[in-house]
Design a protein around this motif. Structure first.
Motif, short mmCIF file in Angstrom:
data_model
loop_
_atom_site.label_atom_id
_atom_site.label_comp_id
_atom_site.label_asym_id
_atom_site.label_seq_id
_atom_site.Cartn_x
_atom_site.Cartn_y
_atom_site.Cartn_z
N PHE A 29 0.80 -1.20 0.00
CA PHE A 29 0.00 0.00 0.00
C PHE A 29 0.84 1.26 0.00
N ARG B 252 -1.89 0.78 5.20
CA ARG B 252 -2.44 1.83 4.34
C ARG B 252 -2.87 3.01 5.19
N GLU C 20 -12.55 1.29 1.45
CA GLU C 20 -12.66 -0.03 0.81
C GLU C 20 -12.03 -1.08 1.73
N GLU C 21 -12.71 -2.20 1.89
CA GLU C 21 -12.17 -3.26 2.74
C GLU C 21 -10.88 -3.81 2.13
N LYS C 22 -9.98 -4.26 2.99
CA LYS C 22 -8.76 -4.91 2.54
C LYS C 22 -8.51 -6.11 3.45
N TYR D 276 -11.27 -10.06 6.64
CA TYR D 276 -11.71 -9.19 5.56
C TYR D 276 -13.05 -8.60 5.98
N TYR E 229 -7.15 -14.60 -0.94
CA TYR E 229 -6.27 -13.63 -0.29
C TYR E 229 -5.12 -14.33 0.43
#
Length: 475
Positions: free
Chosen positions: A16, A349, A361-363, A379, A445
């Motif tokens: 990120f 991030r 936004e989800e990560k 998540y 992921y």
């Protein structure tokens, strides 16, 4: 020593540092106070449900700023958690595992960029008070990682001759100032008070320039000690007394900032390195109903309180339910101070919008433990836990309240389990069969993480790994 190859191979999914959101213009050049408790449980603050002791100053912080309800550490153990906090990278990527003790011949690699080094480039004074635990040898102490001053313990406060289970293993415990031993600690009752005094002195000394203060309390990690002014203050006992003294310390820092008219130009962050050490019974904290504790990747081990306050910049009363992690703190500080991001790839991030109450936004976030075991992926409200061996207290265990731990037992999770944390934060019901698409998404992921950082559970070799700093004797 910095590897160009690692930069080329690093997956953009997890890097990120190269995202445009990290390059925003700074809001202003604030002072930063980062307070990191040790083994403080998710349920240990009044604003997170504690009732047997009072934490008025931290509760006021939560009212004045942003309180996160789903905030994580990536590793539920001391050294690894601290490496991730200060570098914005998963500690397993940096080859920092577990809790380093007096025998360790390695530490955080000086090639890594810490928050302190990031801010020194912006003209900040940088000071560290408290528990370091990223290498006790001189080449790895805070002065070599961007801090102008240091006062504290090189590792955990139980790594001393009075350890209840290893009395002949640890040497005398050094209290360090700069890079030299100031004295040997044999009584820790004034430790929280002395840390607080040093923190206040640092603030006073640097009031005419921007500063970064990293205050890493040694407690409530065992052994518990408290000053006379807090002895017997909590009806719960010693643990509650210790929490109340830490809360007092936070209050003293806020009081000092206000007295110096610096409150509105100071971001304060409070969080913990992992959950409570449950085997210590009454000398351990509260999980707030979460499963297991320190030393596990269940919620009780990795979900921690997190409070951010900055009058005039963070609205009061924000409750942020979106998932975030300590690896996000460095890039967030970089964004609000206009600092350059580290040259080596990191994993966090900028969550400044989240701190202000917005949604991002989800990560995916990952929980690693032991020697590079990928044990879980988170998540948003979803969490996938992979088969692994973990410690737990046997059913019916009678806990103690005298600083002596009981013994854990170890059990195996035989298959991957998916949890909806929004409705089941206690991780009691596997919902993988009812949610095959989400299961597959989180497994994807995890596969990307294994390619990048490896995974001892599946025998995966990661391409984005870096080396820890290794001590080279001058002899």
């Amino acid at each position: 020593m910095k590897s160009t190859l690692a930069l080329l191979l690093f997956s953009c999914l997890f890097c990120f540092s190269c995202q445009k959101e990290e390059a925003k213009e700074p809001i202003q050049k604030p002072n930063i106070v980062l307070i990191f408790a040790d083994d403080l449980g998710y349920g240990d603050l009044g604003s997170y449900g504690a009732k047997e002791w009072q934490t008025p100053h931290l509760d006021q912080m939560a009212q004045d700023g942003a309180k996160f309800t789903q905030f994580y550490v990536p590793h539920a153990v001391c050294s690894a958690s601290r490496a991730a906090l200060l570098t914005g990278a998963y500690a397993n990527r940096l080859e920092i595992f577990g809790a380093l003790d007096h025998t360790a011949k390695h530490g955080l690699n000086p090639d890594e960029t810490t928050i302190a080094e990031l801010l020194k480039e912006q003209g900040y004074a940088t000071g560290m008070v408290g528990k370091w635990h990223l290498g006790h040898l001189e080449p790895f102490l805070p002065g070599k990682q961007g801090f102008d001053s240091y006062f504290g313990l090189p590792y955990s406060n139980d790594m001393w001759p009075h350890h209840p289970e290893a009395k002949d293993y640890y040497p005398p415990l050094p209290l360090i100032q700069g890079d030299s031993t100031l004295e040997i600690m044999d009584d820790q009752s004034l430790l929280t008070s002395r840390y607080t005094e040093k923190a206040l002195e640092f603030i006073e000394r640097n009031q005419d320039q921007p500063f970064f203060l990293y205050l890493a309390h040694s407690m409530p990690h065992v052994p518990l000690y408290v000053s006379e002014k807090f002895q017997g203050k909590s009806p719960q006992g010693m643990y509650g007394d210790v929490i109340m003294e830490i809360d007092w310390s936070v209050g003293e820092i806020r009081k000092k900032l206000k007295a110096l008219d610096m409150e509105e130009n100071t971001l304060i962050i409070f969080t913990s390195d992992n959950g409570p050490w449950l085997s210590y019974g009454g000398h351990a904290g509260l999980t707030g109903g979460l499963r297991e504790g320190k030393g596990t990747s269940w919620e009780g081990g990795i979900r921690v309180p997190a409070i951010f306050t900055w009058p005039g910049k963070i609205k009061s009363g924000i409750v942020q339910n979106q998932a975030a992690m300590t690896v996000d703190i460095l890039p967030t500080i970089a964004a609000i101070t206009g600092s350059n991001m580290p040259q080596l790839p990191i994993d966090g991030r900028n969550i400044w919008p989240m701190i202000q109450g917005e949604q991002q936004e989800e990560k995916p976030y990952f929980a690693y433990y032991n020697r590079n075991e990928l044990q879980a992926v988170i998540y948003g409200k979803w969490k996938l836990v992979f088969p692994h061996r973990y410690r737990t207290l046997p059913e019916g265990t009678v806990l103690r309240n005298d600083g002596i731990p009981v013994q854990y037992t170890h059990v195996n999770l035989e298959k991957a389990e998916l949890y909806n944390l929004e409705i089941d934060p206690a991780e009691s019901k596997d919902v993988s069969e009812a949610n095959p698409e989400m299961l597959a998404k989180l497994q994807g992921y995890a596969e990307e993480a294994r390619k990048d950082m490896g995974d001892a559970l599946t025998g995966s070799e990661g391409s984005g790994m870096r080396k820890h700093g290794k001590y080279e004797s001058p002899d």
